[in-house]
Write an enzyme that holds these catalytic residues in place. Structure first.
Site, PDB file in Angstrom:
ATOM      1  N   CYS A 112       0.816  -1.216   0.000  1.00  0.00           N
ATOM      2  CA  CYS A 112       0.000   0.000   0.000  1.00  0.00           C
ATOM      3  C   CYS A 112       0.850   1.267   0.000  1.00  0.00           C
ATOM      4  O   CYS A 112       0.326   2.358  -0.211  1.00  0.00           O
ATOM      5  CB  CYS A 112      -0.937   0.008   1.197  1.00  0.00           C
ATOM      6  N   HIS A 245      -3.053   7.051   3.645  1.00  0.00           N
ATOM      7  CA  HIS A 245      -3.515   5.762   3.133  1.00  0.00           C
ATOM      8  C   HIS A 245      -4.842   5.427   3.817  1.00  0.00           C
ATOM      9  O   HIS A 245      -4.973   5.548   5.032  1.00  0.00           O
ATOM     10  CB  HIS A 245      -2.455   4.697   3.445  1.00  0.00           C
ATOM     11  N   ASN A 275      -9.839  -0.348   1.717  1.00  0.00           N
ATOM     12  CA  ASN A 275      -8.398  -0.247   1.467  1.00  0.00           C
ATOM     13  C   ASN A 275      -8.101  -0.747   0.050  1.00  0.00           C
ATOM     14  O   ASN A 275      -8.212  -1.947  -0.220  1.00  0.00           O
ATOM     15  CB  ASN A 275      -7.671  -1.089   2.521  1.00  0.00           C
TER      16      ASN A 275
END
Ligand code: COA
Length: 323
Positions: A112, A245, A275
């Site tokens: 990520c 994030h 996510n």
């Protein structure tokens, strides 16, 4: 030294929506549990679209927004942990479909944190001279490696892509970056092997020690953001927009608290997309721009964490006039 920054941005998500209520029918969970523990209400799930399909859609928007031609791109970097194939690189598929005929192409794997890693690489490529435009894409289809019978992971993830054109800027552009990794914690979040080669059910899907990742994330998001601001010589109170994030609202809130930022300066869309891995930060940045939350000259801080375990932060002065 040449300044490098973002000249154009775009994002793409699949049409398919998977809500918490849908998940209630699939595993032993509840909308209440998912909402209070993560902030996620729904996520987008690919229905046949691959990582490269989403990457191409996002990149086309970024190229148009930057007002360049595909042939003006000198390099295509795709940050992904869900490449279409083991090889060739997804970036090569994207380069071909976009018509970036002059560009080199490679993938980058940093979970990520991938978009921020790729932004750092692109910034240095442009600053070094020969590369005028580098197309940076964060794209993932985690649904392909998510076990939808495992409630501890399947509620968290979604699919998408975000892209940015990095090039020379008149303003200051990217002020500082800060990348890091702690490979010793790599087994907190991993995919045992490629899905196509999976020897057992478990092998094809994301494995995660959720609370270990949570503790790491809460610490590193604040640490990384403060370190990149120190490198950029920017005080936390001078940040105009914090784009973290989008993994979990509790992680975002903890980081914002460390920086002492009030809610209006934090961009959140985790409730809509969950996510989306390497796509999370560029989707958030592109949405923030689309919503008119970015003005020329604004100081923006990006910070992410992910598989590796890795982290990446960037501080930049926003270049593009308001949407
Ligand atoms: N629905 C209902 N219950 C669930 C559940 C779900 N979807 N998933 C897990 N649980 C249960 C567990 O079985 C466990 O039950 P037990 O206490 O009876 O054993 C309990 O909820 C876990 O609770 P807890 O450990 O307190 O959860 P948490 O507050 O740590 O939240 C996460 C779990 C996964 C949301 C959180 O740890 C997290 O966000 N971690 C980071 C994950 C991440 O961001 N990964 C990607 C990194 S890029």
């Amino acid at each position: 030294m040449t300044n490098a920054g973002i000249l154009g941005i775009g994002y793409a998500v699949p049409d398919g929506v998977l809500t918490n209520h849908d998940l209630e029918r699939m595993v032993d969970t509840s909308d209440e549990w998912i909402t209070t523990r993560t902030g996620i209400k729904e996520r987008r799930i690919a229905n046949g679209e691959t990582t490269s399909d989403l990457a191409v859609l996002a990149a086309k928007k970024a190229i148009a927004h930057a007002r360049i031609a595909p042939q003006d791109s000198d390099m295509v970097i795709v940050a992904t942990i869900t490449p279409d194939m083991a090889f060739p690189a997804t970036a090569c598929l994207v380069q071909d479909r976009l018509g970036c005929t002059r560009a080199g192409a490679f993938d980058l794997s940093a979970g990520c944190s991938g978009f921020v890693y790729a932004l750092d690489v692109a910034t240095h490529m442009v600053r070094s001279g020969p590369y005028r435009h580098v197309l940076v894409i964060g794209a993932d289809t985690l649904s392909a490696i998510t076990d939808f019978s495992d409630r501890s992971t399947c509620v968290l993830f979604g699919d998408g892509a975000g892209a940015a054109v990095v090039g020379q800027t008149e303003g200051r552009g990217v002020l500082a970056t800060y990348l890091g990794a702690d490979g010793g914690q790599g087994m907190s979040l991993y995919l045992p092997r490629e899905r196509a080669e999976a020897a057992s059910h478990k092998d094809g899907f994301i494995q995660m020690a959720g609370s270990d990742v949570f503790k790491f994330a809460v610490r590193i998001m604040g640490d990384a953001a403060l370190e990149v601001l120190r490198r950029a010589a920017v005080a936390p109170e001078d940040v105009d927009l914090f784009v973290p994030h989008q993994a979990n609202i509790r992680i975002i809130d903890a980081a914002a608290k460390r920086l002492g930022l009030d809610g209006r300066k934090i961009f959140v869309n985790v409730h809509k997309y969950g996510n989306t891995s390497a796509a999370s930060i560029p989707i958030a940045l592109a949405e923030a721009y689309e919503q008119g939350r970015l003005n020329k000259g604004d100081i923006v801080t990006l910070v992410g964490f992910g598989a590796g375990l890795t982290w990446g932060a960037a501080a930049l002065e926003w270049e593009v006039p308001k949407a």
